[in-house]
Write an enzyme that holds these catalytic residues in place. Structure first.
Site, PDB file in Angstrom:
ATOM      1  N   LYS A 190      -9.123  -9.195   5.951  1.00 19.47           N
ATOM      2  CA  LYS A 190     -10.002  -9.562   4.805  1.00 19.47           C
ATOM      3  C   LYS A 190      -9.639  -8.357   3.686  1.00 19.47           C
ATOM      4  O   LYS A 190      -9.322  -8.835   2.427  1.00 19.47           O
ATOM      5  CB  LYS A 190     -11.522  -9.842   4.890  1.00 19.47           C
ATOM      6  CG  LYS A 190     -11.550 -11.224   5.787  1.00 19.47           C
ATOM      7  CD  LYS A 190     -12.993 -11.488   6.091  1.00 19.47           C
ATOM      8  CE  LYS A 190     -13.397 -12.519   7.261  1.00 19.47           C
ATOM      9  NZ  LYS A 190     -14.642 -12.665   7.659  1.00 19.47           N
ATOM     10  N   ASP A 245     -10.328  -8.343  12.207  1.00 24.14           N
ATOM     11  CA  ASP A 245     -10.466  -9.415  11.338  1.00 24.14           C
ATOM     12  C   ASP A 245     -11.194  -8.786   9.740  1.00 24.14           C
ATOM     13  O   ASP A 245     -10.761  -9.600   8.833  1.00 24.14           O
ATOM     14  CB  ASP A 245     -11.717 -10.392  11.802  1.00 24.14           C
ATOM     15  CG  ASP A 245     -11.878 -11.669  11.321  1.00 24.14           C
ATOM     16  OD1 ASP A 245     -11.055 -12.175  10.655  1.00 24.14           O
ATOM     17  OD2 ASP A 245     -13.072 -11.858  10.952  1.00 24.14           O
TER      18      ASP A 245
END
Ligand code: ADP
Ligand code: ASP
Ligand code: MG
Length: 816
Positions: free
Chosen positions: A681, A677
């Protein structure tokens, strides 16, 4: 005319006001019974049916059934309205006899397979005779006048003209020694000078009414129809259109000429010449004020009084470098059009004289092209003209208003609005009267263009149709936030956020009017519509609204892969979903390239650190000419929490359990612990800076022990304490150095990306972080010695939804 005193009022009732017996009764109730000249059209759709009969006969198709139906329709009307047996029998006999004549003519047409204009005029004119005769009988004291006996027309240079002198004489003769309170006159029909029946052209009863108003020296002319007046745009095409209370003759003329069907353009001239005011009123809503047309209308606050649109127009472009400076080419072109009897509705020529561009009704396009190619052969051979192109798929949008005269910026606004609505302008013409700006656009974009321009001039341009996909935690919080601010935004900033579609993975709720955001859940639950993305998009991007946005609050990859299609259709996209920006690099690039060339915006602030202003800050840094050197950040609230717990002495596994319990982790904490995750980003940030990187390029320190990668979540949680020791050792090591551990994502100066555990000393900004907060440190050419730091909560429905909401308002500000 014996009585020149202005006492008569001419009232015209269109077919839409005469569709059935109920309407005839309404008409009677609207009349005063004194000094009235009542001009009528045929009963609704009757003229079109007569035309269809003629076409059928010409093509040898059956017509009898339709003719019988027409006859019956009128007989039914007579039975419902006329109670005197004599009167009704007389009327029925007349209509039956007329239908008999029509049948004979149609048989003849069938045999010769063609019909002359005279035949057509004769047949099409029956409708008005029938409706006028029925109304005369129904009104008790009215007298009947067949307009063909007093109204004489002739054609000059292809234009229909009225022989005023002959008509006035004939009318005066008819009126001699007659007194009447009400006279019913047939609209639409007339006679040629030679005494042959003719018509004033489709929709011509308005013109008839104006002619009779002039012949009777009427005090006023009232045109009764099925709408509350002349609207700011055709109400069938623009929902938010409104009836204009007052306008000048010139404004009405321009609007009518450019397609406002409510009024025949030729109606204006006779009224204007004799200063007869015209009121357009609604038979179905007589209390509405209507539109008052006069020489001295009330001033409007808007420079544009109305918009109209002519569909099915052909744009003809004549080009040639040899045309420059050669005099007379334009004259030749329009002479050819005149000879071919083709009316030119718009002309535009650039001052370079390299091309002349003009518009004709699409139906005449081929004839125009043939005539030009034939007649301009001399110019073509000498290469004065190189190319004649014809595009038959155009429409003309006209903005009309006396207030436009001398008003600066109207054209600018018009063009700007069209550009924002993604409508391409093919040609522009503004007459020197400045009362009309006409813009040629594509036919299939006409509705959208009308909507956008209407909204641009009358509505707040910050009106936007919103479709929300995904109404889980973020989506539903967003709806709550929008709902709380809706009224305030409307009143203070004229921002009109219209949520018109909500869809989850199973169902969708579609509404034309904005969905009530207090009750959307119940309505969505009850909605019979299964989710269908194509229908959803179609609805949200409706022509009713000048702007549309899809907000994707899912974490769905398939939907993210569709953004490009939405944007190609002119729909803006807002999303907190990372898949498009962190997924396939070529798709991402195509998406960004599209934002450069189209007028569509793609906003994704909430893809990184929820509502923190990360993306917009980065974009501003780049736009202002700075160069981003490195970015490092604590990008996962979940991991921040786990690490800070560990620093406080909590074991790794217990910190994970606590984070899970507090709802900070995904259902499977390995999603967070694997670092993917954070890596996503990071990819989003790096791409924003301009690095061509993908998820595979990120070096990730994976916190999930290899052996626990594939087991169940329960098993994973059970086994996790076995790995505490390794983590604790690291923590202790860091602590002896007076340092703390952080899970840091970094975009390095060379474009490399890493997600790693870093041990940092107390002076580092990360050490000041609280609990689950995020922090991003940018070093740039300008922010070099002192980096730029953004810090705050970077996860959670409230802040993520707020990030999306901020994007929505940013989008609206771009639209204004
Ligand atoms: P009638 O039968 O009364 O002559 P028409 O059908 O000829 O009525 O004209 C009325 C219709 O014109 C309206 O129902 C409306 O749909 C259409 N129309 C087009 N443009 C406008 C406009 N700008 N304002 C009002 N009506 C318009
Ligand atoms: N009945 C004619 C038509 O339909 C004239 C009119 O309605 O104005 O064209
Ligand atoms: Mg009409």
């Amino acid at each position: 005319m014996q009585d020149a005193e202005k006492k008569y009022i001419v009232q015209k009732f269109g077919g839409s006001s005469l569709s059935d017996a109920g309407h005839f009764k309404t008409v009677k109730s609207l009349l005063k019974g004194k000094d009235e000249v009542i001009v009528v059209s045929a009963v609704k759709d009757v003229t079109s049916t007569l035309k269809a009969l003629l076409d059928a006969a010409q093509e040898k198709k059956p017509f009898q059934l339709q003719l019988t139906h027409l006859e019956k329709q009128h007989i039914t009307l007579i039975h419902s309205l006329i109670f005197s047996a004599d009167k009704s029998n007389e009327l029925i006999t007349t209509i039956q006899a007329d239908c008999h004549i029509i049948k004979d003519i149609l048989h003849a047409v069938e045999l010769i397979r063609s019909s002359s204009k005279e035949t057509q005029d004769l047949i099409l004119g029956y409708g008005e005779q029938w409706s006028a005769k029925i109304l005369t009988a129904y009104l008790d004291h009215a007298i009947y006048l067949d307009a063909a006996t007093v109204l004489f027309t002739y054609e000059k240079n292809g234009t229909l003209c009225i022989d005023w002198e002959k008509s006035q004489k004939a009318l005066d003769a008819f009126l001699e020694n007659k007194t009447f309170t009400q006279m019913v006159v047939t609209g639409y029909i007339a006679s040629t000078i030679q005494g042959q029946r003719t018509t004033l052209g489709r929709n011509g009863s308005d013109f008839s009414a104006a002619i009779f108003a002039k012949l009777f020296h009427a005090a006023s002319l009232i045109i009764w129809t099925d709408v509350d007046g002349i609207f700011s745009a055709d109400p069938r095409r623009v929902r938010s259109a409104f009836a204009v209370e007052s306008m000048s003759y010139n404004e009405a003329l321009e609007l009518a000429y450019f397609g406002a069907k409510v009024l025949h353009p030729m109606t204006i001239a006779p009224a204007l010449e004799d200063h007869i005011p015209i009121t357009i009123k609604n038979t179905n809503n007589p209390l509405a004020k209507g539109t008052y047309i006069s020489e001295t209308p009330e001033r409007s606050i808007h420079p544009v009084r109305g918009l109209s649109c002519v569909d099915n127009v052909a744009l003809i472009n004549i080009e040639g470098s040899g045309m420059i400076g050669v005099s007379g080419i334009a004259a030749r072109v329009f002479e050819v059009m005149h000879q071919a009897n083709i009316s030119v509705i718009l002309i535009s020529q650039a001052s370079s004289e390299h091309s002349i561009c003009f518009a004709v009704i699409a139906h005449h396009a081929q004839a125009a092209k043939n005539a030009l190619s034939e007649q301009l052969q001399f110019e073509i051979e000498r290469k004065h003209i190189e190319k004649i192109t014809v595009d038959t798929s155009c429409a003309i949008l006209a903005a009309v208003g006396d207030g436009m005269v001398g008003s600066i910026g109207v054209l600018g606004k018009l063009c700007d609005t069209l550009a924002k609505a993604n409508v391409n302008i093919r040609a522009i013409a503004q007459g020197s009267s400045e009362r009309n700006i006409s813009i040629v656009i594509k036919n299939d974009e006409a509705n959208r263009a009308l909507q956008a321009v209407h909204a641009g001039f009358y509505l707040s341009n910050k009106t936007i149709s919103i479709g929300l996909i995904g109404c889980g935690q973020i989506g539903s919080t967003l709806l709550q936030q929008i709902n709380a601010e809706l009224e305030h935004l409307r009143q203070k900033y004229h921002v009109n956020l219209c949520v018109r579609g909500i869809m989850n993975s199973k169902k969708m709720l579609l509404q034309h009017e904005p969905i009530h955001l207090m009750e959307w859940e119940q309505h969505l639950e009850k909605s019979p519509l299964q989710s269908n993305i194509a229908d959803f998009i179609q609805h949200v991007y409706s022509d009713d609204m000048p702007h549309a946005v899809i907000i994707d609050c899912t974490a769905n990859k398939v939907i993210a892969e569709e953004y490009i299609h939405y944007m190609k259709r002119g729909i803006h996209v807002i999303t907190p979903n990372k898949h498009a920006n962190a997924g396939d690099l070529s798709y991402y690039k195509a998406l960004k390239a599209l934002t450069e060339i189209s007028n569509c915006h793609y906003l994704y602030e909430a893809t990184v650190c929820a509502g923190l202003p990360v993306i917009s800050t980065l974009q501003d840094i780049i736009k202002t000419g700075d160069e981003v050197l490195t970015v490092s950040g604590i990008l996962s609230g979940t991991l921040s929490y786990i690490f800070s717990e560990m620093v406080n002495g909590v074991s790794f596994s217990n910190a994970v359990f606590a984070a899970k319990k507090a709802g900070y982790t995904e259902p499977d904490p390995r999603e967070d612990l694997s670092g993917r995750d954070v890596a996503r980003k990071l990819v989003c940030l790096a791409r924003e800076i301009g690095h061509d990187v993908s998820l595979e390029d990120v070096e990730i320190f994976d916190l999930v022990p290899q052996v626990l990668k594939t087991c169940s979540v329960d098993e994973f949680l059970k086994q996790l304490p076995r790995y505490d020791e390794v983590m604790e050792l690291r923590i202790k090591e860091a602590m002896t150095k007076q340092q703390k551990l952080f899970y840091v994502g970094t975009v390095h100066a060379n474009g490399k990306l890493s997600v790693a555990i870093e041990s940092l000393s107390g002076s580092h900004p990360f050490t000041a972080l609280k609990s689950s907060d995020n922090m991003l440190i940018f070093t740039t050419r300008r922010y070099n010695k002192q980096p730029l730091i953004i810090q705050g909560p970077g996860a959670g429905a409230e802040v993520t939804a707020a990030g999306v909401f901020a994007d929505l308002l940013r989008l609206v500000s771009y639209l204004s």
